[in-house]
Design an enzyme around this catalytic site. Structure first.
Site, short mmCIF file in Angstrom:
data_model
loop_
_atom_site.label_atom_id
_atom_site.label_comp_id
_atom_site.label_asym_id
_atom_site.label_seq_id
_atom_site.Cartn_x
_atom_site.Cartn_y
_atom_site.Cartn_z
CG HIS A 311 -21.67 -23.28 5.81
ND1 HIS A 311 -21.70 -22.03 5.24
CD2 HIS A 311 -22.88 -23.82 5.61
CE1 HIS A 311 -22.91 -21.81 4.74
NE2 HIS A 311 -23.64 -22.88 4.94
CG ASP A 369 -27.45 -30.33 5.57
OD1 ASP A 369 -26.70 -29.66 4.84
OD2 ASP A 369 -28.69 -30.30 5.47
C1 SDX Z 1 -25.57 -26.62 3.04
O1 SDX Z 1 -24.10 -22.38 1.09
C2 SDX Z 1 -25.03 -22.57 1.96
O2 SDX Z 1 -25.47 -21.65 2.63
C3 SDX Z 1 -25.50 -24.01 2.07
C4 SDX Z 1 -26.50 -24.32 3.19
C5 SDX Z 1 -27.84 -23.64 2.97
O3 SDX Z 1 -28.59 -23.50 3.93
O4 SDX Z 1 -28.17 -23.37 1.77
O5 SDX Z 1 -25.98 -23.92 4.42
C6 SDX Z 1 -26.80 -25.82 3.24
O6 SDX Z 1 -25.27 -26.98 1.93
C7 SDX Z 1 -24.69 -26.92 4.22
C8 SDX Z 1 -23.36 -27.69 3.83
C9 SDX Z 1 -23.70 -29.15 3.70
N1 SDX Z 1 -22.57 -29.92 3.14
C10 SDX Z 1 -21.87 -30.78 3.89
O7 SDX Z 1 -22.04 -30.97 5.09
C11 SDX Z 1 -20.84 -31.58 3.10
C12 SDX Z 1 -19.50 -31.60 3.87
N2 SDX Z 1 -18.93 -30.27 3.85
C13 SDX Z 1 -17.98 -29.96 2.77
O8 SDX Z 1 -18.21 -30.60 1.56
C14 SDX Z 1 -17.63 -28.47 2.71
O9 SDX Z 1 -17.43 -28.06 4.00
C15 SDX Z 1 -18.59 -27.52 2.04
C16 SDX Z 1 -18.94 -27.95 0.65
C17 SDX Z 1 -19.85 -27.38 2.84
C18 SDX Z 1 -17.92 -26.16 1.97
O10 SDX Z 1 -16.86 -26.30 1.13
P1 SDX Z 1 -15.89 -25.05 0.75
O11 SDX Z 1 -16.37 -23.79 1.34
O12 SDX Z 1 -15.68 -25.09 -0.71
O13 SDX Z 1 -14.60 -25.36 1.56
P2 SDX Z 1 -13.50 -26.33 1.07
O14 SDX Z 1 -14.14 -27.54 0.46
O15 SDX Z 1 -12.53 -25.56 0.26
O16 SDX Z 1 -12.85 -26.77 2.46
C19 SDX Z 1 -11.87 -25.95 3.04
C20 SDX Z 1 -10.90 -26.97 3.64
C21 SDX Z 1 -10.43 -27.99 2.61
O17 SDX Z 1 -9.11 -28.40 3.01
P3 SDX Z 1 -7.86 -27.74 2.20
O18 SDX Z 1 -8.08 -28.01 0.73
O19 SDX Z 1 -7.87 -26.27 2.55
O20 SDX Z 1 -6.66 -28.48 2.78
O21 SDX Z 1 -11.57 -27.72 4.66
C22 SDX Z 1 -11.63 -29.09 4.28
C23 SDX Z 1 -11.35 -29.17 2.80
O22 SDX Z 1 -10.74 -30.40 2.47
N3 SDX Z 1 -13.00 -29.54 4.58
C24 SDX Z 1 -13.31 -30.70 5.13
C25 SDX Z 1 -14.71 -30.69 5.27
N4 SDX Z 1 -15.20 -29.54 4.79
C26 SDX Z 1 -14.14 -28.84 4.35
N5 SDX Z 1 -12.56 -31.76 5.52
C27 SDX Z 1 -13.22 -32.80 6.06
N6 SDX Z 1 -14.56 -32.87 6.24
C28 SDX Z 1 -15.33 -31.82 5.86
N7 SDX Z 1 -16.67 -31.88 6.04
#
Ligand code: SDX
Length: 435
Positions: A311, A369
């Site tokens: 998140h 989720d």
């Molecule tokens: C919702 O914003 C809100 O409040 C949203 C929400 C709401 O109520 O409105 O809470 C609802 O959207 C919840 C999130 C649902 N999405 C997912 O579950 C999809 C999987 N999660 C990721 O796509 C990710 O965690 C996000 C999109 C939710 C957050 O992404 P960020 O904040 O942009 O973080 P990032 O992608 O930069 O990740 C930081 C690091 C990265 O590694 P590095 O580049 O630093 O090496 O963590 C890794 C990412 O690769 N990472 C993951 C991961 N989530 C982040 N690696 C593996 N699996 C994951 N799920």
């Protein structure tokens, strides 16, 4: 917003030595903000923050998240308390008006919402323009946007009465439209709302009843649905809420703004993740396959991410995920589902991930989720409808934030700037001169 006269940040240009004082505005809780509104005028520089990781887009009094502590407050009330003690209609009133309603206020609010749940009969024909196998979120974007064509009497956004009528209409009609999208996809007749049912009961009734037999509402399922709606109602300036605010900042009508929010929510990185989690759990298929998927999630060269994990703000457990995990067991128990392999996979996946150094170091925890889809599936809601349910619940948050944006005296049309690194000016070449 009160400027903290004593606190500023000094910005120094280390080539010219020029300094500029940036005012600080104090928060009631959470990070204070540095006011950069005059930065460009004074320094001829923009700030740069794609994804808004360190940027506040607005002042708000509606919802607060402490990502490190795993805290979520709606108007100062903890989400776990609201999920346990409140109901969705009361939570809608709280988000819209800032206070929990008195008994009289609650019954008038529920009456007003209930008496807006029907749709203009002409809208029924709108559904027929879609293929039966259209994704229900595509239908939601279209039909909700089309409300603009039906409710001209509540689109003067400068009139608070118009704004509230439009807000009530949107909150009230979303379950009706969502249930119609489902009925259309399965070829069953649309079911009209009933005024004797609660919001959650009405939604289940319109989704699952049919003319051939009486539909008995399961109170445990209705309560779980009501709790799910509370948990998904608002969440600060997430992508879809920011979309609604940006669309609304141009003066667009509320129905068009909410349609834009639905479109943004659909993305698998956002609200579409609940559908993606179920698809992922089904793809994993067996707990013995979990290590392979954990490895994929950690592989930088693999675009796969563990859906339902991570998140932007929560770097601890999403408090909503905790409540939903408990609801999972309640609903499955009520339905006598003792053997739900997807729940077994989800719980083992959570256990393994939370022990894995990659997830620990990156502070990746289950989010809202991760468990919601298992409950939806147990209730009999098809996977393609999961994000639709999220949009039904989030509509009250979107309209509350939209109203707050319009009432904010400092709000302007949202128009971000950029870091331009493209061509700096070229003479036009006729096609005959191009190689
Ligand atoms: C919702 O914003 C809100 O409040 C949203 C929400 C709401 O109520 O409105 O809470 C609802 O959207 C919840 C999130 C649902 N999405 C997912 O579950 C999809 C999987 N999660 C990721 O796509 C990710 O965690 C996000 C999109 C939710 C957050 O992404 P960020 O904040 O942009 O973080 P990032 O992608 O930069 O990740 C930081 C690091 C990265 O590694 P590095 O580049 O630093 O090496 O963590 C890794 C990412 O690769 N990472 C993951 C991961 N989530 C982040 N690696 C593996 N699996 C994951 N799920």
């Amino acid at each position: 917003m009160s400027e903290n006269k004593n606190r500023t940040y000094t910005l120094t240009d280390n080539t010219s030595g020029e300094t500029y004082e940036l005012p600080v505005f104090p928060a009631s809780i959470g990070p204070d903000v540095i006011d950069v509104r005059k930065l460009y005028a004074h320094t001829d520089h923009f700030t740069y923050d794609p994804g808004f990781t360190s940027t506040g887009s607005c002042e708000s009094k509606i919802t607060y998240i402490d990502g490190d502590q795993g805290v979520l407050l709606y108007r100062g009330y903890a989400i776990a308390d609201l999920a346990k003690e409140s109901n969705f209609m009361e939570t809608c009133y709280l988000l819209l008006y800032g206070e929990l309603p008195t008994k009289e206020q609650q019954s008038k609010f529920e009456h007003d919402i209930t008496y807006h749940t029907m749709l203009h009969e002409q809208l029924m024909y709108f559904f027929r323009g879609f293929r039966r196998d259209a994704h229900p979120m595509a239908v939601m974007c279209g039909v909700v946007g089309a409300l603009s064509a039906f409710y001209h009497d509540s689109t003067d956004i400068t009139d608070p009465k118009h704004r509230m009528v439009a807000s009530y209409r949107l909150i009230a009609k979303m379950p009706t439209i969502a249930a119609m999208a489902y009925k259309f996809s399965v070829g069953q007749p649309f079911v009209y709302p009933r005024n004797d049912l609660t919001y959650a009961e009405n939604f289940l009734y319109m989704m699952f009843s049919n003319p051939a037999e009486e539909y008995i509402i399961n109170p445990t399922i209705a309560k779980a649905m009501d709790k799910i709606l509370i948990l998904h109602a608002d969440h600060e300036q997430n992508a879809s809420t920011s979309t609604v605010r940006l669309a609304g900042s141009s003066g667009a009508n509320p129905f068009a703004c909410i349609s834009a929010g639905i479109a943004s929510l659909w993305g698998p990185a956002h609200g579409g993740a609940n559908e993606a989690v179920l698809n992922m759990l089904e793809e994993i298929g067996d707990v013995k396959n979990i290590p392979e998927f954990i490895a994929k999630a950690k592989d930088k060269n693999d675009p796969f991410r563990l859906m339902g994990f991570g998140h932007r703000v929560y770097k601890n457990f999403d408090p909503r995920a905790k409540v939903l995990q408990e609801s999972c067991h309640e609903v499955l128990g009520e339905l006598g589902i003792t053997d739900e392999p997807l729940l077994d996979i989800a719980m083992e996946l959570e256990r393994i991930a939370l022990e894995d150094p990659y997830f620990i170091e990156k502070k990746l925890y289950p989010n809202v989720d991760f468990y919601s889809g298992i409950i939806f599936r147990a209730i009999g809601i098809p996977t393609s409808m999961f994000t639709v349910l999220f949009s039904v619940a989030r509509t009250v948050g979107w309209v509350a934030q939209w109203n707050e944006m319009i009432e904010d005296p400092s709000q302007k049309i949202g128009r971000p700037r950029q870091l331009y690194t493209g061509e700096t000016g070229r003479d036009f070449k006729k096609v005959a001169d191009r190689i």
